[in-house]
Structures are given as C-alpha cells and as structure tokens.
Design an enzyme around this catalytic site. Sequence first.
Site, PDB file in Angstrom:
ATOM      1  N   ASP A   1     -19.361 -17.003 -12.715  1.00 44.99           N
ATOM      2  CA  ASP A   1     -19.617 -16.132 -11.575  1.00 44.99           C
ATOM      3  C   ASP A   1     -18.314 -15.587 -11.016  1.00 44.99           C
ATOM      4  OD1 ASP A   1     -22.417 -16.492 -11.612  1.00 44.99           O
ATOM      5  OD2 ASP A   1     -22.207 -18.405 -10.564  1.00 44.99           O
TER       6      ASP A   1
ATOM      7  N   TYR B   1     -17.188 -29.591 -15.783  1.00 45.44           N
ATOM      8  CA  TYR B   1     -16.818 -28.774 -14.623  1.00 45.44           C
ATOM      9  C   TYR B   1     -16.135 -29.637 -13.577  1.00 45.44           C
ATOM     10  CZ  TYR B   1     -19.257 -24.468 -15.926  1.00 45.44           C
ATOM     11  OH  TYR B   1     -19.639 -23.301 -16.541  1.00 45.44           O
TER      12      TYR B   1
END
Length: 241
Positions: free
Chosen positions: A52, A110
């Site tokens: 994103d 992540y």
Amino acid sequence: MPNYLLRLAFVGTNFYGWQVQPNLRTVQGEIQKALSQILCEDVKVTGCCRTDSGVHALDYIANFKTQKDFPEEKLLKALNGILPKDVGVYAVKKVSEEFNARYSVKGKVYLYKIWNSEVRNPFLYPFSWQVKREINTEVLRNILKKFEGTHDFRALTKLEEERNTVINLEEVSLNVEYPLIEIRLKASHFLRYMVRRIVGTAVKISLGLYSEEVLEELLQGKGNSPYTAPPQGLHLEKVLL
C-alpha cells in the site's frame, strides 16, 4: 528467454505502493522505467506482492524476463546508478525460466514499528506509528498471541475478489525496547490490510478502547476490524523462497 530475480528495498513514503498506477509514482513503475532504459526494450516486472501507499520494504522480491543475456553484476550496478535514492537493488540473479516472484515465494515476514511516546522521534517518525498513550505491552503481547494459528481473517481485510481468507499465521512476536515496540508476523501469505488491522485492533484493545469480545468475533470472520494502523509503521522485512 533469460529470467532475472531482483532483491530490493525501498522507502515507501513517496510511493503510491508497488503496483503501477496511471499518473502515480510507484516502485514497479520506477524499476520498469530503469530496466527499459538499460536494456533498450519494454520490460514488465513481476513483484512478490502488492504494497500500500506509504509502506516500506527491507526485502522485496521481483523478477523480469528479457531478450538480452546481461551480466548480473553489470545489471546491478546499472540499476542502482539510475534508480531514485529511495529504491535500492542489492541482488540480481539469473533464475530458471519457470521462476515467478508472485507464485514461487514460500512465506513473508512483516515488521510493524510503534513509537510509544508523547515526544516525536524525528528519525523514526517516517517509519513508525506514534502512539502517545502508554501501551501495556504485556496486555498487547497476550492479545497478539491470540492471532497466532489458523483463523478466518475475512474481517481483517478488504475483500476485492473472492479468495480464501483462512490463513495460518505461523508466528506473532513482540519485541520491546521502550519506547520502541516492534511486532513481527510470519505466514505463507497475507491479505490486504491484514497486518495493519491486526496491529491496530491489538493496540486499541490494549489501550482499553475496545473489549476483547471484539477480537473473538474478528477471529471467527465476523464483523469488521475497528481500526487500521497507519501505513508508515509497516515494513516487509523478509521474503522466504
């Protein structure tokens, strides 16, 4: 046709994510432009996943095919000479023609960074979520552990297409060097907004803004995540091949 793997890193602050979008600055767009200039042909780059707008990557995998057989070291040097300063390629490797960055990846890790202080850290501000209220990290740790395992994460994503939302979240860990809080998550794959919504929900519950009953519903695929953590704290830390 030669197939090349790229390992790269980028600061996502001034990018509208990885994927090419008309009239917007993207990581994929910058790499394709650089490769096309070097190889004197149109090049299409395949990435391991979307990111994103504002999300960073410490380790990102991509691949491309070309008509030319180009020396790896020469290509690495040329790419880093052309690419903007917020993108760096640190490995170029010729791989089998079957390799595909999207489908050959076995897992991802992540990292999400939180700066838990009323005082802004100007060096970490672009790379973390500043939470001014004090977080009870033991409560946060216990909440995060509940996300581990196999769950339906439907309520923690944005469903843009029909896909399987049941995922085995292999590991969720918390590292605290106060006021820096780091959350790591490992799985074979992730859904869009999934990490940011896990972090946002866990932090809001640990601050007492939502009850843990909300979490139980979310892990059953019911309802909607009450909060999405901001993008600048999220880093794709490792891609597993």
